[in-house]
Design an enzyme around this catalytic site. Sequence first.
Site, mmCIF file in Angstrom:
data_model
loop_
_atom_site.group_PDB
_atom_site.id
_atom_site.type_symbol
_atom_site.label_atom_id
_atom_site.label_comp_id
_atom_site.label_asym_id
_atom_site.label_seq_id
_atom_site.Cartn_x
_atom_site.Cartn_y
_atom_site.Cartn_z
ATOM 1 C CG HIS A 157 -2.229 -0.749 1.168
ATOM 2 N ND1 HIS A 157 -2.620 -0.648 0.331
ATOM 3 C CD2 HIS A 157 -2.546 -1.770 1.967
ATOM 4 C CE1 HIS A 157 -4.275 -1.469 0.121
ATOM 5 N NE2 HIS A 157 -3.647 -2.404 1.750
ATOM 6 C CB CYS A 185 -1.958 3.502 -4.461
ATOM 7 S SG CYS A 185 -3.468 2.586 -4.615
#
Length: 315
Positions: free
Chosen positions: A89, A142
């Site tokens: 992440h 991301c």
Amino acid sequence: MEMRKRLATLVGCNYPGTRNELRGCVNDVEAMKDLLVERFGFDAADIVVLTDRPGSQVLPTGANVRRALGHMVDRAEPNDVLFFHFSGHGTLVPAARPHNGHHHRDEAIVPCDFNLITDVDFRDLVDRLPKDATFTMLSDSCHSGGLIDDEKEQIGPANSPISDRRRRPTRRQPKYIPYESVFSHLISLSGLTSPHVADHLSAIFGPDASPKFIKGAPLHHGDDNGILLSGCQANETSADMSAGEVDGTERKAFGAFSNAVQMVARGWEEREAASYREVVERAREVLRDQGFEQHPCLYCNDENAGKPFLMMDGK
């Protein structure tokens, strides 16, 4: 000619058993290790792998990842090739200083314990490199564009068009945790009521917290040998794909960008030397053909953009 040393640190975070669980990140770095050894001539003994796979003896906490990266940089000598691959992440955090008079958010990766590693951390590592050593970072997360502070954009939102998508893949999950969720989790760990994230990180992690929040971001000037391949632009998300059939073949779970780079590298002719720019351009084509709505970027100085990816021609 003496063979330069090639060192790698590979980090995969699936966050098992949490609301943020991903599926393909550990697979990504395990596949990358095989690629580095088989295709790029890395010695397996010079590759450090940190994952949160159940049973892992050393988890990819913020402190452990920083320690592994710091040790890698400390081992480096002039002209060595260093490589860092992160699959997990990402998030956006408050900027340490305003940009053009406006406050904005900068990029960070999220280790398994939420001890964020930021663009300032990576800038510090690059600034410590010995002469002519390179630090290549591939971040399949991301909002990863810009993860090395002040690195020059070569391929990104300012200079490349957004192409049309051919189809929309299923079974995908964005590799992103909103900052508000990160902050809420840190509050639950610290027990403090402060509105400042630095207070919570300092209380939980002490000196292992990112200097971005404790000391602020130092100014950087001039070119360097940091090279960032990001899975997407700073305003986009990268995809984590669940296991299933892909292009007629049953596949393990994987990160879309990690898989694209590995496909590109394995598809080269043995003697072909593809540049960093070509790697990112080809990875964009792979993702476009697979229907992903993310646009990998390249950040580095002008000279490095044209150099062979991981010096695969042996120079």
